[in-house]
Write a protein that holds these residues in place. Structure first.
Motif, PDB file in Angstrom:
ATOM      1  N   TYR A 213       0.939  -1.390   0.046  1.00  0.00           N
ATOM      2  CA  TYR A 213       0.542  -0.066   0.202  1.00  0.00           C
ATOM      3  C   TYR A 213       0.451   1.381   0.507  1.00  0.00           C
ATOM      4  CZ  TYR A 213      -2.804   3.354   1.780  1.00  0.00           C
ATOM      5  OH  TYR A 213      -3.629   4.647   2.301  1.00  0.00           O
TER       6      TYR A 213
ATOM      7  N   ASP B 121      -5.628   7.063  -2.973  1.00  0.00           N
ATOM      8  CA  ASP B 121      -5.777   5.835  -2.098  1.00  0.00           C
ATOM      9  C   ASP B 121      -6.452   4.838  -2.045  1.00  0.00           C
ATOM     10  OD1 ASP B 121      -5.089   5.442   0.561  1.00  0.00           O
ATOM     11  OD2 ASP B 121      -7.402   5.422   0.828  1.00  0.00           O
TER      12      ASP B 121
ATOM     13  N   ARG C 130      -5.173   0.724  -1.873  1.00  0.00           N
ATOM     14  CA  ARG C 130      -6.018  -0.137  -0.669  1.00  0.00           C
ATOM     15  C   ARG C 130      -6.698  -1.258  -1.869  1.00  0.00           C
ATOM     16  NH1 ARG C 130      -7.954   1.584   4.288  1.00  0.00           N
ATOM     17  NH2 ARG C 130      -7.544   4.082   4.247  1.00  0.00           N
TER      18      ARG C 130
ATOM     19  N   PRO D  31      -3.293  -1.173   5.661  1.00  0.00           N
ATOM     20  CA  PRO D  31      -4.387   0.069   5.551  1.00  0.00           C
ATOM     21  C   PRO D  31      -6.051  -0.502   6.190  1.00  0.00           C
ATOM     22  CG  PRO D  31      -3.689  -1.320   3.682  1.00  0.00           C
ATOM     23  CD  PRO D  31      -3.511  -1.755   4.632  1.00  0.00           C
ATOM     24  N   SER D  32      -6.478  -1.336   6.639  1.00  0.00           N
ATOM     25  CA  SER D  32      -7.545  -1.193   6.034  1.00  0.00           C
ATOM     26  C   SER D  32      -7.928  -0.972   8.432  1.00  0.00           C
ATOM     27  CB  SER D  32      -8.587  -2.209   6.404  1.00  0.00           C
ATOM     28  OG  SER D  32      -7.666  -3.380   6.986  1.00  0.00           O
TER      29      SER D  32
ATOM     30  N   SER E 257      -4.656  -4.693  -1.318  1.00  0.00           N
ATOM     31  CA  SER E 257      -5.796  -5.998  -1.090  1.00  0.00           C
ATOM     32  C   SER E 257      -5.611  -7.308  -1.664  1.00  0.00           C
ATOM     33  CB  SER E 257      -7.221  -5.255  -1.150  1.00  0.00           C
ATOM     34  OG  SER E 257      -7.807  -5.527  -2.204  1.00  0.00           O
TER      35      SER E 257
END
Ligand code: ADP
Ligand code: MG
Length: 576
Positions: free
Chosen positions: A421, A515, A519, A554-555, A523
């Motif tokens: 990311y 972004d 992401r 990132p999450s 993922s």
């Protein structure tokens, strides 16, 4: 003086139009539904300028005599229900008797219709709800409705319409959905006089699906036929292979007795069926055809009939879930979703990784507080020398580490996501993508709406290392991918990018789009992570600690958790 007045019929229709006619695509939907109800075997849709200039829907259905042709334009005139009990068992697409008068009240409207054995047809012209003329006309058996200058008399509504291309895309996807719902009916669709698609009537839903969305889309799905019965609910159709999750739900098509619907019960049923198999936050593309007795549900809860209310929600949820599970159980490789070719996160040569291992041995100052009571995400701290001693790998994704006599566990999968990311975001912002040319450029076929999106975001994609070239209508040639995704299926990368844009919303731009894209790319890495060798694992850790925000993916989930020595001692009942 009384302030309350009866609305004139025209005004009432315009008010109803606000609910029924949201945009050109809703007109197309209502008119196609009428054609289906009229028993059409073949339906043609032609539109121009995103439907704002004209939409013409013609069918070879039952047609109407002159009396019905006039009556159908009255408010609440419908041939489909007669008494209120009929509302409990609706088997037609329409029943409210609102669509035609609503549409005619906000457009320049022409209806031409003819019954199969009549000597001549009837033509009715209406402008903004006022009947201008009624006369005999030549017309093939069936009905042709022309809607021109939509909202010409309601400028406020007109202002809300999006760009022509957007409205056109909505129309096309509306026709596609109804065509998918009715494989037994032939459909053709023309945009600005060019054919968008034409599909012949077929008994086989797979043929319809392939003709509409391409062989790739079909290939990503598992068919389940013949249909199965779950307590009065029969289901047939196609569901995603476990590896085929998408970020949004735009590829979930569900039809109830031929009507496109959405319902939380179906969502929940699908979620039950894919636990663990689908990565969190992903939705399986599906095409589901449900059949149940009309008394099982109420479709009169939404003016545009988009939603249904089931009498027994959990029964529907269970039927869908059970059903999808049955199909998934037949899929031999479903448990191996994470075993698809590696993301190759650890990019440096082994020699470098080994060197770093030595650096690990030099103990640095404690990085974490030793006061924690329970394993918790390690708080962010300034970057330091690597303070761990690697112990061993645990399972497919954990790395056990020692730190000052305590235990730290790194989630390498979450770490990979964080690393890629930040990397891809950094490259985008620096306009320095590290793209890898594909040895064999891949062709990816997209639906018109998706194609337009990707086309408009080609530069942004290039800045992320995704190099595309248009290759005829609806097709892109993928020439390069970000280096760490070079082993991923190109079309998966493109789909993930589309999902990212869609999740970010159409108004997002600049940073937020970057972004979202970063992401979704990271993922992909997460989904494809597979157990690394020890050296690779250590390299991942090293790269993680070099990140700006190393302690969460990132999450927001932790990448490292720690049990301090003091805590371990306490747990075992030793004085610390
Ligand atoms: P609804 O579909 O809810 O009945 P509409 O306003 O959409 O209401 O249509 C009114 C009526 O007009 C229908 O009930 C049907 O009898 C007739 N009708 C509309 N479109 C067609 C068509 N394409 N072919 C034959 N009859 C039609
Ligand atoms: Mg109707």
């Amino acid at each position: 003086m009384g302030k309350i007045r009866m609305l004139t019929d025209i005004v009432a229709s315009q008010v109803a139009a606000g609910e029924v006619v949201e945009r050109p695509a809703s007109v197309v939907k209502e008119l196609i539904e009428n054609s289906i109800d009229a028993g059409a075997r073949s339906i043609t849709v032609e539109f121009s300028r995103g439907g704002t200039a004209s939409m013409i829907i013609s069918d070879d259905g039952s047609g109407m005599d002159r009396e019905d042709a006039l009556l159908c334009l009255e408010r609440h005139a419908t041939s489909k229900i007669r008494k209120s009990e009929d509302l409990l068992a609706i088997s037609t697409m329409g029943f409210r008797g609102e669509a035609l008068p609503s549409i005619a009240s906000v457009s320049k409207f022409r209806l031409a219709t003819c019954e199969p054995d009549a000597t001549s047809g009837t033509e009715v012209n209406i402008q903004g709800g006022r009947v201008e003329s009624v006369r005999d006309c030549g017309q093939a058996p069936g009905t042709r409705i022309e809607v021109r200058s939509l909202f010409f008399n309601i400028p406020a509504r007109k202002k809300f319409l999006r760009a022509e291309a957007t409205e056109a895309a909505h129309i096309v996807s509306q026709v596609q959905i109804l065509a998918l719902a009715n494989p037994g009916i032939a459909f053709s669709c023309f945009r600005d006089e060019k054919q968008v698609f034409r599909v012949a009537a077929t008994k086989d839903a797979a043929v319809r699906l392939r003709e509409l969305f391409g062989a790739e889309f079909l290939g990503a799905l598992m068919p389940f036929a013949p249909e199965r019965n779950y307590g009065g609910i029969t289901v047939s159709g196609f569901i995603a292979k476990p590896s085929g999750g998408r970020r949004d739900r735009s590829h979930q098509y569900t039809f109830l007795n031929g009507r496109p619907i959405s319902s939380p019960a179906i969502q929940h049923g699908l979620r039950d069926a894919y636990p663990g198999a689908m990565e969190k936050g992903l939705n399986p593309p599906v095409v589901l055809y449900l059949q149940m007795d009309a008394s099982f549900f109420d479709c009169n809860v939404h003016p545009a009939k988009k939603e249904v209310r089931f009498r027994n929600t959990s029964q529907v949820q269970e039927a869908i879930g059970q059903f999808a599970m049955d199909v998934l159980a037949r899929q031999p490789d479903q448990k191996h979703i994470t075993a698809i070719p590696s993301p190759r996160i650890a990019m440096s040569e082994t020699g470098v990784a080994v060197e770093k291992t030595h650096a690990f041995e030099q103990r640095a100052k404690p990085l974490f507080s030793t006061e924690d009571i329970s394993p918790e995400p390690v708080s962010k701290s300034t970057k330091q020398e690597l303070p761990f001693t690697p112990l061993s790998l645990l399972g497919a994704q954990y790395l056990l580490l020692e730190k000052d006599g305590g235990l730290v566990i790194a989630d390498l999968r979450a770490a990979s996501e964080r690393i890629s990311y930040e990397r891809i975001l950094g490259q985008m912002q620096a306009h320095q993508p590290s793209s890898q040319k594909l040895l064999f450029p891949a062709l990816v076929e997209l639906q018109p709406k998706d194609y337009d999106w990707v086309h408009s975001k080609q530069d942004l994609l290039a800045s992320a290392g995704i190099l595309l070239e248009s290759f005829g209508t609806g097709i892109f040639k993928v020439e390069g991918l970000p280096d760490f995704l070079s082993e991923t299926e190109p079309r998966e990368v493109i789909y993930a990018a589309i999902d990212a844009f869609r999740t970010a919303g159409s108004r997002a731009h600049g940073r937020s789009l970057e972004d979202a894209l970063a992401r979704s790319m990271s993922s992909l890495i997460r989904a494809r992570f597979r157990r690394p060798a020890m050296e690779e694992a250590i390299d991942i850790l090293h790269q993680l600690l070099a990140c700006d925000l190393p302690y969460a993916c990132p999450s927001g989930k932790p990448t490292l958790v720690e049990w301090s020595r003091a805590e371990l001692d306490r747990k075992f009942g030793h004085e610390s």
